[in-house]
Design a protein around this motif. Sequence first.
Motif, PDB file in Angstrom:
ATOM      1  N   GLY A  26      25.344  40.638  35.815  1.00 59.23           N
ATOM      2  CA  GLY A  26      24.712  39.632  36.866  1.00 59.23           C
ATOM      3  C   GLY A  26      25.034  38.164  36.499  1.00 59.23           C
ATOM      4  N   ILE A  27      24.486  37.770  35.234  1.00 58.74           N
ATOM      5  CA  ILE A  27      24.842  36.230  35.061  1.00 58.74           C
ATOM      6  C   ILE A  27      26.342  36.267  34.738  1.00 58.74           C
ATOM      7  CG2 ILE A  27      24.553  34.810  33.139  1.00 58.74           C
ATOM      8  CD1 ILE A  27      22.034  35.024  34.906  1.00 58.74           C
ATOM      9  N   GLY A  28      27.150  36.917  34.231  1.00 57.06           N
ATOM     10  CA  GLY A  28      28.428  36.831  33.907  1.00 57.06           C
ATOM     11  C   GLY A  28      29.192  36.637  35.176  1.00 57.06           C
ATOM     12  N   GLY A  29      28.956  37.883  35.959  1.00 65.30           N
ATOM     13  CA  GLY A  29      29.635  37.801  37.099  1.00 65.30           C
ATOM     14  C   GLY A  29      29.545  36.696  38.177  1.00 65.30           C
ATOM     15  N   PHE A  65      29.943  49.455  39.323  1.00 59.39           N
ATOM     16  CA  PHE A  65      29.804  49.828  37.988  1.00 59.39           C
ATOM     17  C   PHE A  65      28.326  50.186  37.272  1.00 59.39           C
ATOM     18  CE2 PHE A  65      29.643  48.721  33.383  1.00 59.39           C
ATOM     19  CZ  PHE A  65      30.754  49.860  32.874  1.00 59.39           C
ATOM     20  N   CYS A  66      27.569  49.264  37.893  1.00 62.25           N
ATOM     21  CA  CYS A  66      26.195  49.421  37.299  1.00 62.25           C
ATOM     22  C   CYS A  66      25.336  50.557  38.247  1.00 62.25           C
ATOM     23  CB  CYS A  66      25.168  48.065  37.916  1.00 62.25           C
ATOM     24  SG  CYS A  66      25.847  46.652  36.791  1.00 62.25           S
ATOM     25  N   ILE A  67      25.893  51.048  39.340  1.00 58.60           N
ATOM     26  CA  ILE A  67      25.300  52.205  39.918  1.00 58.60           C
ATOM     27  C   ILE A  67      25.706  53.360  39.036  1.00 58.60           C
ATOM     28  CG2 ILE A  67      25.559  53.897  41.858  1.00 58.60           C
ATOM     29  CD1 ILE A  67      25.921  51.151  43.491  1.00 58.60           C
ATOM     30  N   LEU A  68      27.069  53.304  38.561  1.00 55.30           N
ATOM     31  CA  LEU A  68      27.553  54.740  38.037  1.00 55.30           C
ATOM     32  C   LEU A  68      27.060  54.535  36.426  1.00 55.30           C
ATOM     33  CD1 LEU A  68      31.425  54.417  38.755  1.00 55.30           C
ATOM     34  CD2 LEU A  68      29.594  55.875  39.683  1.00 55.30           C
ATOM     35  N   MET A  75      19.139  47.726  37.150  1.00 54.47           N
ATOM     36  CA  MET A  75      20.570  47.013  37.056  1.00 54.47           C
ATOM     37  C   MET A  75      20.929  46.450  38.050  1.00 54.47           C
ATOM     38  SD  MET A  75      21.996  50.046  34.213  1.00 54.47           S
ATOM     39  CE  MET A  75      23.776  49.355  34.562  1.00 54.47           C
ATOM     40  N   CYS A  76      21.255  47.029  39.104  1.00 53.66           N
ATOM     41  CA  CYS A  76      21.757  46.581  40.496  1.00 53.66           C
ATOM     42  C   CYS A  76      21.051  45.553  40.969  1.00 53.66           C
ATOM     43  CB  CYS A  76      21.990  47.739  41.606  1.00 53.66           C
ATOM     44  SG  CYS A  76      23.030  48.943  41.285  1.00 53.66           S
ATOM     45  N   ASN A  77      19.544  45.588  40.793  1.00 52.22           N
ATOM     46  CA  ASN A  77      18.730  44.405  41.166  1.00 52.22           C
ATOM     47  C   ASN A  77      19.109  43.311  40.571  1.00 52.22           C
ATOM     48  OD1 ASN A  77      16.531  43.240  42.975  1.00 52.22           O
ATOM     49  ND2 ASN A  77      15.479  43.264  41.008  1.00 52.22           N
TER      50      ASN A  77
END
Length: 442
Positions: A71-74, A99-102, A147-149
Motif C-alpha cells: 500500500g505505501i510502496g505502491g 496480489f494481496c487477495i491471492l 491486506m486489501c484495506n
Amino acid sequence: MGGNFLQSRSAIRHEVGQYIIRNIFASSGLSLYILVDTVFIAAAGGTFGLAALNISLPVFNFFNSLGLLFGIGGSTIYSINKLKDPKKVETLFGKLLLFCILLGCGFAILLNLFPTQILTILGAEGQTMAVALGYFRIIALGAPLFMCNYVCVNFIRNDGNPQLTMIATLSATLVVVFLDWLLIFVFNLHMLGAAIATLFSPLTSLTVLTFHRKNKQRQLKLKFAFPEPKTLLKAASLGIPSFLTEMSTGVSIFVFNWVLLKLSGNYAVAAYGVIANIAIVVLALSNGIALGVQPIASREYGKRNWENVKTAMKLGIQVAFGLACLLYFILVVFKTPIVSVFNHDHSAKLAQIAVNGLPLYFLSVFFASQNLVIMLSLAAIERAKMAFVLSLLRGYFILIAAVLIFAKFFGVNGVWLSVPFTEACVCALGFYFLTSALKNKN
C-alpha cells in the motif's frame, strides 16, 4: 519573488496540516478497534483473555504489515508518476490489490491448517492456548481483508481523498465497537465474538472506500491485471520501511512475551498486553502524521521542489513532537485509571506491573514519533535504503539486543526501558540520514 515563496510555503504547510489531521483520525481508526477488543476481552476473558490476545497480536501485525508493504510502496510510486506519467501507473492499483487477495487467501488457509503449532511458537500454553485458539483461527480468515484495506486506504489517500479514508476508518471503528458489545455480551460469544467483530473492520472500511469512484477529481482507476515480479519488487522496495515498522510491533510483542513469561509469568504478559495495545494507538497517531507528510513530500519531490519537500517534513516533525508531549502527559497522569479499564479481574499483580511499566515504556514516544516521520519521509524521496536501515535497527537489531540485555540486568523494568533506548538511538541516526538526504539532492 519573496512573496510568492512565502505564499507557496504557507500553502504547503496548510495542505500538509490538513492531510495530517485527516490521517491522524484515519490511522487511529485503524488501531482503535484493537484497543476496543482489548477492553471487551478483558471484561469477558480476564487475565488469560488478555494474555491470549497479546499472544495472537503478532499475526494480526503481520497482515497489516503486508498491506502496508504494497500500500505505501505502491501509492508512493503512484504519487510520483500520476501527473508526469499517468499511463505508467494506470494498472498499478489493480495489480497490487489482486496480489494481496491471492496472498491473503493463502495465509488464511495455511494458518487455519496449523493453528496449534503456530500458537505454540508464539508462546501459548495451557489455559492461554485454549482461549487463543478460536480467536486466532477467525482472525486468520481476515488476512486478505486486512491486506486489501491497507492498499486501498493508501492509494485513495494519495489520490487526493484523505477525508474518505478518515471516514472509512472511523466508520469501521464504530461498527466494531457495536459488534464487540453485541457478540461478546448479548450473544455471549466471548473471544470468538471479538474475533468475528474484528473481521467487520476491514469489511466496513472497504465498503466506504468504494465511494471514491464518485469523486470527480479522482485519477485512480481499478483495472485488474496480473502483477509482474518487477512491479511487486518496486512497490516492496519503497514500502519495506513501513512494513518493517509495523512488523516490528509484532516482533517486539513476540520477544517481550517470551522474556516476560520467564520473568513474571502470565500476569506480566497480560500487563504487557495492556501497554502494547495502548502503544498501537499511540504509534498510529504518530503514523498518521507521517502519512500526512508522505503524499505531499512525494508529489513535491516529483516536481523537484525541494523547498516544499523540506517544509512538509519540518512541519511533520514539529507536530510529532507536540503530540508526543501531550500523549506522555496523559499516559503518566492518568496511568492508574487507564490500567484499571483493562483490569476487570482487579488483579493487584497485573495492576502493579502495568502501572510501573507505563511511564518507563512510553518515554519512547518522544523518539518514536520522530522516527516514523523520518522513515516515511525518506521513502517519499526515494531514499528507501536509509529508511530500510533505520527500520531494521529500530524493530529488530537494537531492540531485540536491548530487551535481552536490559532484562538480564534490570528485570521487568529493563524490558520497559529497552524501548525508549532503542528509539533514541534510531532517532539520532535518523536525523543524520534525513539531513544528508536533503543536502544531497541528486
